[in-house]
Design an enzyme around this catalytic site. Sequence first.
Site, PDB file in Angstrom:
ATOM      1  N   THR A 205      46.878  82.132  51.339  1.00  0.00           N
ATOM      2  CA  THR A 205      46.094  82.201  50.107  1.00  0.00           C
ATOM      3  C   THR A 205      44.744  82.845  50.400  1.00  0.00           C
ATOM      4  OG1 THR A 205      45.398  80.918  48.160  1.00  0.00           O
ATOM      5  CG2 THR A 205      45.047  79.868  50.296  1.00  0.00           C
ATOM      6  N   ASN A 206      43.797  82.735  49.496  1.00  0.00           N
ATOM      7  CA  ASN A 206      42.461  83.296  49.708  1.00  0.00           C
ATOM      8  C   ASN A 206      41.424  82.392  49.044  1.00  0.00           C
ATOM      9  OD1 ASN A 206      41.989  84.221  46.880  1.00  0.00           O
ATOM     10  ND2 ASN A 206      43.842  85.393  47.358  1.00  0.00           N
ATOM     11  N   ARG A 207      40.163  82.814  49.050  1.00  0.00           N
ATOM     12  CA  ARG A 207      39.065  81.920  48.649  1.00  0.00           C
ATOM     13  C   ARG A 207      38.744  81.955  47.155  1.00  0.00           C
ATOM     14  NH1 ARG A 207      34.720  84.247  51.186  1.00  0.00           N
ATOM     15  NH2 ARG A 207      33.464  82.717  50.083  1.00  0.00           N
TER      16      ARG A 207
END
Length: 393
Positions: A205-207
């Site tokens: 995933t990412n932020r």
Amino acid sequence: MSKIVLGVSGSISAYRACDLARDLMRAGHTVRVCLTDSAAKFVTPVLFETLTGNACLTDTFVEPTRGRMAHIDWAREADLILIAPATANTLNKIAQGIGDDMLTTLVLAAQVPLLIAPAMNPAMYTHPETQASIHKLQSQGAFFIEPTEGDVASGETGQGKLAPNADIIAITESVLSRRLTLNGKTILITSGPTQEPIDSVRFLTNRSSGKMGLAMARAAQLMGAKVILITGPTSLPDPANATTIHVRTAEQMLAAAQEQAPKANWIIGLAAVSDYRPANPSPTKIRRSEADLTLTLTPNPDIIATLAKENPTKRVIAFAAEPTQDTEFATEKMHRKGVSAIALNDISNSQIGFQSDENELTLILANGETHQSGRKSKLGCALWLLDQLSENP
Ligand code: PMT
């Protein structure tokens, strides 16, 4: 110009309401101030009466005009109620429908837009009761101007400082004057991160927090649009009165967007979509071993490019998360994805973009024109962007 009731509750930042009242008056509005008892310990009614030239309300039983119930009159005559600063106590009381002082009684009696700018100790702001009140009031249509992070009066650091007056003014103006610019339009927004499973418990995933997407949804609603929000997993509340579809992976986001796209006039791709996904996710938890583990990644579909291709008559706008303010890469992205405009988000600055409460955008139009938002709250940026898009059809 509009009639604004400025509610002030007992925060150390109550002093900033003086400038706020003056700035609203400079913008041409009539300002009437209502103080809670606690606010009156920080700033006096006389101060606001002198600044605004209008009577100031504090005590529920002290009516400025004999025989008139000010909380009813003011509620009826106002175009908007702005509470800045709003303490945890006032905010929680309003969410519970309590009217035990002049301000909360006035809010209960009003049917006009309610704009709340909280200011309090970070622990009080993040307290589950305060957050639940905020979510409840949002679901009833109240607009919040989120406090910023920084040093607060108690010496702690965190989210709790009253938003900058300039943002409060900008959002007040938007609520007052731009509500219907997008009337009749439906705006489809993709937002948040995607999660791409590696196995049954792990994912890539990412932020992305989804804050910018939620701000865009609220801004579009403020301007009169219907909103369809397709969001990856976030911890944010769903926007009130919008269709919100929760997805996890890029493929799910694409499928949901393709299904909803026929209903939309504009499509805004804000989601931080994972460009790749594990090619062969394990259905069970991968066990630890001492050997290297190689993960093969396969490209995900490009959601916004697919939507632009499948919907040539609709306005499709992308965002470009770039580690630079240089417009070259974002412009190339806009052409490659076939979208009509792209908002460049410089993610090299940790104060803006991913997860932060503020942002700064450069809008690049298909004709090569560029427009700068300047640094604003995410809601301020979203309002600015939708204004720009409306002015540049
Ligand atoms: O969620 P926040 O914490 O508030 O942060 C906001 C944000 C930084 C995520 C947001 O402002 C932002 O910049 N969103 C775009 C993020 C991104 O993935 O940018 P990109 O340059 O990688 O992609 C360009 C465009 O293509 C974007 O519109 C993206 O949604 C879209 N895209 C990308 C890959 C893919 N497979 N499908 C897509 O639709």
